[in-house]
Scaffold this active site. Structure first.
Site, PDB file in Angstrom:
ATOM      1  N   HIS A  60     -25.712 -42.247 -36.733  1.00 45.98           N
ATOM      2  CA  HIS A  60     -24.638 -43.259 -36.313  1.00 45.98           C
ATOM      3  C   HIS A  60     -25.136 -44.401 -35.377  1.00 45.98           C
ATOM      4  O   HIS A  60     -26.212 -44.047 -34.755  1.00 45.98           O
ATOM      5  CB  HIS A  60     -23.275 -43.002 -35.733  1.00 45.98           C
TER       6      HIS A  60
HETATM    7  P1  TYD Z   1     -20.374 -36.564 -33.404  1.00 46.62           P
HETATM    8  O1  TYD Z   1     -20.332 -37.898 -32.886  1.00 46.62           O
HETATM    9  O2  TYD Z   1     -20.273 -36.059 -34.643  1.00 46.62           O
HETATM   10  O3  TYD Z   1     -21.560 -35.850 -32.536  1.00 46.62           O
HETATM   11  P2  TYD Z   1     -22.957 -36.288 -32.412  1.00 46.62           P
HETATM   12  O4  TYD Z   1     -23.466 -37.716 -32.071  1.00 46.62           O
HETATM   13  O5  TYD Z   1     -23.943 -35.313 -31.780  1.00 46.62           O
HETATM   14  O6  TYD Z   1     -23.396 -36.140 -34.143  1.00 46.62           O
HETATM   15  O7  TYD Z   1     -18.891 -35.928 -32.505  1.00 46.62           O
HETATM   16  C1  TYD Z   1     -18.680 -34.474 -32.745  1.00 46.62           C
HETATM   17  C2  TYD Z   1     -17.093 -34.634 -32.675  1.00 46.62           C
HETATM   18  O8  TYD Z   1     -16.802 -34.813 -31.240  1.00 46.62           O
HETATM   19  C3  TYD Z   1     -16.248 -35.711 -33.070  1.00 46.62           C
HETATM   20  O9  TYD Z   1     -15.026 -35.205 -33.576  1.00 46.62           O
HETATM   21  C4  TYD Z   1     -16.141 -36.835 -32.321  1.00 46.62           C
HETATM   22  C5  TYD Z   1     -15.886 -35.775 -30.904  1.00 46.62           C
HETATM   23  N1  TYD Z   1     -16.481 -36.736 -29.671  1.00 46.62           N
HETATM   24  C6  TYD Z   1     -15.601 -36.953 -28.763  1.00 46.62           C
HETATM   25  O10 TYD Z   1     -14.055 -36.711 -28.738  1.00 46.62           O
HETATM   26  N2  TYD Z   1     -15.938 -37.680 -27.474  1.00 46.62           N
HETATM   27  C7  TYD Z   1     -17.006 -38.058 -27.341  1.00 46.62           C
HETATM   28  O11 TYD Z   1     -17.763 -38.404 -26.431  1.00 46.62           O
HETATM   29  C8  TYD Z   1     -18.300 -37.473 -28.682  1.00 46.62           C
HETATM   30  C9  TYD Z   1     -19.626 -37.971 -28.236  1.00 46.62           C
HETATM   31  C10 TYD Z   1     -17.721 -37.077 -29.596  1.00 46.62           C
END
Ligand code: TYD
Length: 134
Positions: free
Chosen positions: A50
């Site tokens: 992302h």
């Molecule tokens: P995600 O963005 O998929 O993680 P990565 O960047 O490691 O691929 O996040 C996983 C889950 O956690 C998603 O449901 C969003 C949530 N999340 C939060 O609630 N707060 C945060 O600060 C982050 C980074 C993720």
């Protein structure tokens, strides 16, 4: 700031061990508003994939290693993180993918922004389009 930068973190070491501190201007270019860490990862499962409209990040592999693909919409780079005294700064509007996590890797992430799902861009084509129109 550049799209990304590998930062040598200043360690306060003595006979007892090492200590690294993060504050705005100390090992980190921004005021820290959020910290999270990622663990129990799998070598063949990548994370991230992302870009963020406003969030900047500092990635530190506290234990183990991982690789990070960085894409600004025009050029791609690849960085190996395998030391707890290296930080990878990522600017906003940079597509990132963390992958090849080693066994027991712990990836700590600092950000200048609280979590807002609305400012995450999770569609690569949309990201490319936004870069083109910027
Ligand atoms: P995600 O963005 O998929 O993680 P990565 O960047 O490691 O691929 O996040 C996983 C889950 O956690 C998603 O449901 C969003 C949530 N999340 C939060 O609630 N707060 C945060 O600060 C982050 C980074 C993720």
């Amino acid at each position: 700031m550049k799209d990304y930068e590998l930062i040598d973190l200043h360690s306060l070491g003595d006979d007892r061990g090492q200590l690294i501190v993060f504050e705005k201007g100390v090992n980190c270019p921004f005021d820290v508003k959020r910290v999270f860490y990622i663990f129990d990862t799998k070598y063949d499962m990548s994370r991230g994939c992302h870009a963020n409209k406003n969030s900047e990040f500092l990635l530190v592999v506290i234990n183990g290693s991982c690789r990070v693909k960085i894409d600004n919409g025009k050029e791609q780079s690849d960085v190996l993180l395998n030391r707890p005294d290296k930080g990878l700064y990522l600017n906003k509007m940079v597509w990132k993918e963390m992958y090849e996590f080693s066994y027991n890797a712990v990836l700590m992430v600092l950000s200048n922004m609280p979590y807002h799902e609305e400012e995450y861009i999770r569609d690569y084509d949309k990201f490319k389009e936004m870069i083109k129109n910027a």
